[in-house]
Design a protein around this motif. Sequence first.
Motif, PDB file in Angstrom:
ATOM      1  N   LEU A  35       0.891  -1.262   0.016  1.00  0.00           N
ATOM      2  CA  LEU A  35       0.035   0.035   0.036  1.00  0.00           C
ATOM      3  C   LEU A  35       0.651   1.236  -0.026  1.00  0.00           C
ATOM      4  CD1 LEU A  35      -2.553   1.445   0.030  1.00  0.00           C
ATOM      5  CD2 LEU A  35      -2.772   1.085   2.660  1.00  0.00           C
ATOM      6  N   VAL A  36       1.860   1.384   0.842  1.00  0.00           N
ATOM      7  CA  VAL A  36       2.734   2.210   0.938  1.00  0.00           C
ATOM      8  C   VAL A  36       3.920   2.237  -0.063  1.00  0.00           C
ATOM      9  CG1 VAL A  36       4.187   3.744   2.414  1.00  0.00           C
ATOM     10  CG2 VAL A  36       2.008   3.027   3.426  1.00  0.00           C
ATOM     11  N   ASP A  37       3.928   3.212  -0.808  1.00  0.00           N
ATOM     12  CA  ASP A  37       5.490   2.778  -1.899  1.00  0.00           C
ATOM     13  C   ASP A  37       6.505   3.682  -1.268  1.00  0.00           C
ATOM     14  OD1 ASP A  37       5.568   5.838  -3.521  1.00  0.00           O
ATOM     15  OD2 ASP A  37       3.637   5.256  -2.659  1.00  0.00           O
ATOM     16  N   ALA A  38       7.720   3.422  -1.852  1.00  0.00           N
ATOM     17  CA  ALA A  38       9.010   3.832  -1.335  1.00  0.00           C
ATOM     18  C   ALA A  38       9.102   5.365  -1.546  1.00  0.00           C
ATOM     19  CB  ALA A  38      10.100   3.070  -2.094  1.00  0.00           C
ATOM     20  N   LEU A  72       0.255   9.277  -0.798  1.00  0.00           N
ATOM     21  CA  LEU A  72      -0.771  10.279  -0.273  1.00  0.00           C
ATOM     22  C   LEU A  72      -1.153  11.085  -1.367  1.00  0.00           C
ATOM     23  CD1 LEU A  72       2.105  11.357   2.405  1.00  0.00           C
ATOM     24  CD2 LEU A  72       0.006  10.161   2.867  1.00  0.00           C
ATOM     25  N   LYS A  73      -0.419  11.167  -2.509  1.00  0.00           N
ATOM     26  CA  LYS A  73      -1.282  11.933  -3.530  1.00  0.00           C
ATOM     27  C   LYS A  73      -2.397  11.100  -4.412  1.00  0.00           C
ATOM     28  CE  LYS A  73       3.335  14.413  -4.284  1.00  0.00           C
ATOM     29  NZ  LYS A  73       4.248  15.028  -4.923  1.00  0.00           N
ATOM     30  N   GLY A  74      -2.010   9.735  -4.310  1.00  0.00           N
ATOM     31  CA  GLY A  74      -2.947   9.085  -5.129  1.00  0.00           C
ATOM     32  C   GLY A  74      -4.167   8.893  -4.498  1.00  0.00           C
ATOM     33  N   GLY A  75      -4.140   8.794  -3.078  1.00  0.00           N
ATOM     34  CA  GLY A  75      -5.247   8.493  -2.355  1.00  0.00           C
ATOM     35  C   GLY A  75      -6.385   7.147  -2.317  1.00  0.00           C
ATOM     36  N   ASN A  76      -5.295   6.133  -2.540  1.00  0.00           N
ATOM     37  CA  ASN A  76      -5.881   4.935  -2.549  1.00  0.00           C
ATOM     38  C   ASN A  76      -6.055   4.247  -1.316  1.00  0.00           C
ATOM     39  OD1 ASN A  76      -6.861   2.315  -3.743  1.00  0.00           O
ATOM     40  ND2 ASN A  76      -4.628   1.426  -3.857  1.00  0.00           N
ATOM     41  N   PHE A  77      -6.914   5.022  -0.351  1.00  0.00           N
ATOM     42  CA  PHE A  77      -7.094   4.547   1.071  1.00  0.00           C
ATOM     43  C   PHE A  77      -7.967   5.460   1.411  1.00  0.00           C
ATOM     44  CE2 PHE A  77      -4.042   7.987   0.981  1.00  0.00           C
ATOM     45  CZ  PHE A  77      -4.605   8.746   2.033  1.00  0.00           C
ATOM     46  N   ARG A  78      -8.841   4.880   2.704  1.00  0.00           N
ATOM     47  CA  ARG A  78      -9.885   5.772   3.411  1.00  0.00           C
ATOM     48  C   ARG A  78      -9.452   6.657   4.459  1.00  0.00           C
ATOM     49  NH1 ARG A  78     -14.448   2.033   5.413  1.00  0.00           N
ATOM     50  NH2 ARG A  78     -15.419   4.235   5.760  1.00  0.00           N
ATOM     51  N   ALA A  93      -7.224   2.578  10.653  1.00  0.00           N
ATOM     52  CA  ALA A  93      -6.838   3.431   9.663  1.00  0.00           C
ATOM     53  C   ALA A  93      -6.038   2.827   8.572  1.00  0.00           C
ATOM     54  CB  ALA A  93      -5.939   4.493  10.058  1.00  0.00           C
ATOM     55  N   ASP A  94      -6.126   3.249   7.349  1.00  0.00           N
ATOM     56  CA  ASP A  94      -5.336   2.169   6.336  1.00  0.00           C
ATOM     57  C   ASP A  94      -3.869   2.338   6.462  1.00  0.00           C
ATOM     58  OD1 ASP A  94      -7.631   1.265   4.337  1.00  0.00           O
ATOM     59  OD2 ASP A  94      -7.960   3.575   4.991  1.00  0.00           O
ATOM     60  N   LEU A  95      -3.429   3.566   6.637  1.00  0.00           N
ATOM     61  CA  LEU A  95      -1.979   3.821   7.174  1.00  0.00           C
ATOM     62  C   LEU A  95      -2.001   4.883   7.907  1.00  0.00           C
ATOM     63  CD1 LEU A  95      -0.766   5.937   4.232  1.00  0.00           C
ATOM     64  CD2 LEU A  95      -3.403   5.401   4.378  1.00  0.00           C
ATOM     65  N   GLY A  96      -0.605   5.311   8.586  1.00  0.00           N
ATOM     66  CA  GLY A  96      -0.538   6.247   9.488  1.00  0.00           C
ATOM     67  C   GLY A  96       0.977   6.648   9.752  1.00  0.00           C
ATOM     68  N   PHE A  97       1.107   7.836   9.911  1.00  0.00           N
ATOM     69  CA  PHE A  97       2.483   8.496  10.274  1.00  0.00           C
ATOM     70  C   PHE A  97       2.855   7.931  11.680  1.00  0.00           C
ATOM     71  CE2 PHE A  97       1.498  11.581   6.749  1.00  0.00           C
ATOM     72  CZ  PHE A  97       2.838  11.434   6.145  1.00  0.00           C
ATOM     73  N   VAL A  98       3.767   7.191  11.699  1.00  0.00           N
ATOM     74  CA  VAL A  98       4.236   6.974  12.873  1.00  0.00           C
ATOM     75  C   VAL A  98       5.836   7.072  13.480  1.00  0.00           C
ATOM     76  CG1 VAL A  98       2.487   4.918  13.165  1.00  0.00           C
ATOM     77  CG2 VAL A  98       4.759   4.519  12.231  1.00  0.00           C
ATOM     78  N   ALA A  99       6.138   6.871  14.514  1.00  0.00           N
ATOM     79  CA  ALA A  99       7.666   7.045  14.948  1.00  0.00           C
ATOM     80  C   ALA A  99       8.292   5.777  14.526  1.00  0.00           C
ATOM     81  CB  ALA A  99       7.782   7.263  16.649  1.00  0.00           C
ATOM     82  N   LEU A 100       9.584   5.660  14.014  1.00  0.00           N
ATOM     83  CA  LEU A 100      10.192   4.729  13.707  1.00  0.00           C
ATOM     84  C   LEU A 100      10.668   3.603  14.661  1.00  0.00           C
ATOM     85  CD1 LEU A 100      11.991   3.015  11.528  1.00  0.00           C
ATOM     86  CD2 LEU A 100      13.841   4.817  12.185  1.00  0.00           C
ATOM     87  N   SER A 101      10.592   4.161  15.780  1.00  0.00           N
ATOM     88  CA  SER A 101      10.899   3.514  17.127  1.00  0.00           C
ATOM     89  C   SER A 101       9.608   2.150  17.170  1.00  0.00           C
ATOM     90  CB  SER A 101      11.072   4.134  18.154  1.00  0.00           C
ATOM     91  OG  SER A 101       9.971   4.784  18.509  1.00  0.00           O
ATOM     92  N   GLN A 102       8.377   2.704  16.668  1.00  0.00           N
ATOM     93  CA  GLN A 102       7.237   1.753  16.765  1.00  0.00           C
ATOM     94  C   GLN A 102       7.287   0.880  15.947  1.00  0.00           C
ATOM     95  OE1 GLN A 102       4.736   5.318  16.464  1.00  0.00           O
ATOM     96  NE2 GLN A 102       3.816   4.885  18.396  1.00  0.00           N
ATOM     97  N   ILE A 103       7.984   0.683  14.727  1.00  0.00           N
ATOM     98  CA  ILE A 103       7.817  -0.496  13.957  1.00  0.00           C
ATOM     99  C   ILE A 103       9.324  -1.006  13.584  1.00  0.00           C
ATOM    100  CG2 ILE A 103       5.622   0.664  12.705  1.00  0.00           C
ATOM    101  CD1 ILE A 103       7.769   1.281  10.460  1.00  0.00           C
ATOM    102  N   TYR A 104      10.012  -0.533  14.438  1.00  0.00           N
ATOM    103  CA  TYR A 104      11.730  -1.092  13.944  1.00  0.00           C
ATOM    104  C   TYR A 104      12.307  -1.551  15.399  1.00  0.00           C
ATOM    105  CZ  TYR A 104      16.302  -1.130  12.830  1.00  0.00           C
ATOM    106  OH  TYR A 104      17.750  -1.341  12.539  1.00  0.00           O
ATOM    107  N   LYS A 105      12.620  -2.683  15.367  1.00  0.00           N
ATOM    108  CA  LYS A 105      13.322  -3.204  16.538  1.00  0.00           C
ATOM    109  C   LYS A 105      14.512  -4.230  16.294  1.00  0.00           C
ATOM    110  CE  LYS A 105      12.213  -5.592  20.775  1.00  0.00           C
ATOM    111  NZ  LYS A 105      11.145  -6.404  21.573  1.00  0.00           N
TER     112      LYS A 105
END
Length: 251
Positions: A115-118, A123-129, A180-192
């Motif tokens: 869903l999220v590209d590199a 964010l510009k395509g809007g392929n999410f709710r 939510a389909d996607l979100g702005f998060v802190a890197l620390s929340q998805i990286y370990k």
Amino acid sequence: MTTKTLFSSSLACCVLLSTAAQAAEVSVAVAANFTGPMEKIAPAFEKATGHKALVAYGTAGKFYAQIKNGAPFEVLVSSDDETPIRLEKDGLAMPTSRFTYAIGKLVLWSTQPGLVDAKGEVLKGGNFRYLAIANPKVAVYGAAAAEVMKQLGVDAALQPRLVFGENITQAYQFAATGNADLGFVALSQIYKDGQYAPGSRWMVPSNLYPQIRQDAVLLQRGKNNPAATALLEYLKTDAAKAVIRAHGYEF
């Protein structure tokens, strides 16, 4: 029992009693994005020093208001550098104690692979709710996310799709649970420890938002508490830095 054995036992007891007498507790306000590292640092700090950290997690904005209103925090481990500086100016923090313990990173993330590209073009395509962000009025990472959308020129178009979390932890939960389909998060929340959480992500370029300098500071209430000063010193140790680095932060 020999005299030597009695002496050794007495000495051991004295050491234990001395350690127990010196051990103290410290009330710490910790940025929500730093939850993962702090959950490891707090018990390691207790094991190393005998002191116990009583931790509350939240946003810099809310902590500022609570401290101004007399909340009994003794140390602030903030998600920004502005809040500790404001507390110094208010006479509520010790100015010589402040230091940057980490540089935070912002990521656009979804549990959905692909869903999220590199480049963040989603964010510009809007392929999410729905897109989750932390409340930019009180959360530093939320303010950073708002700035990214502004820089990309998509803030107005995305406004109806935004889901606001009280803090970055709640924003992450919205994305992690699929509310939510996607979100702005802190890197620390998805990286370990070198591993990213499943899904898709865009590491937001650092030039799209202000640098997130996360400062810690000794508050006035903690100036005479040895546990408070010990915790700040512990955050500077190699052991603590290893944990912080393992969650994706820089220095």
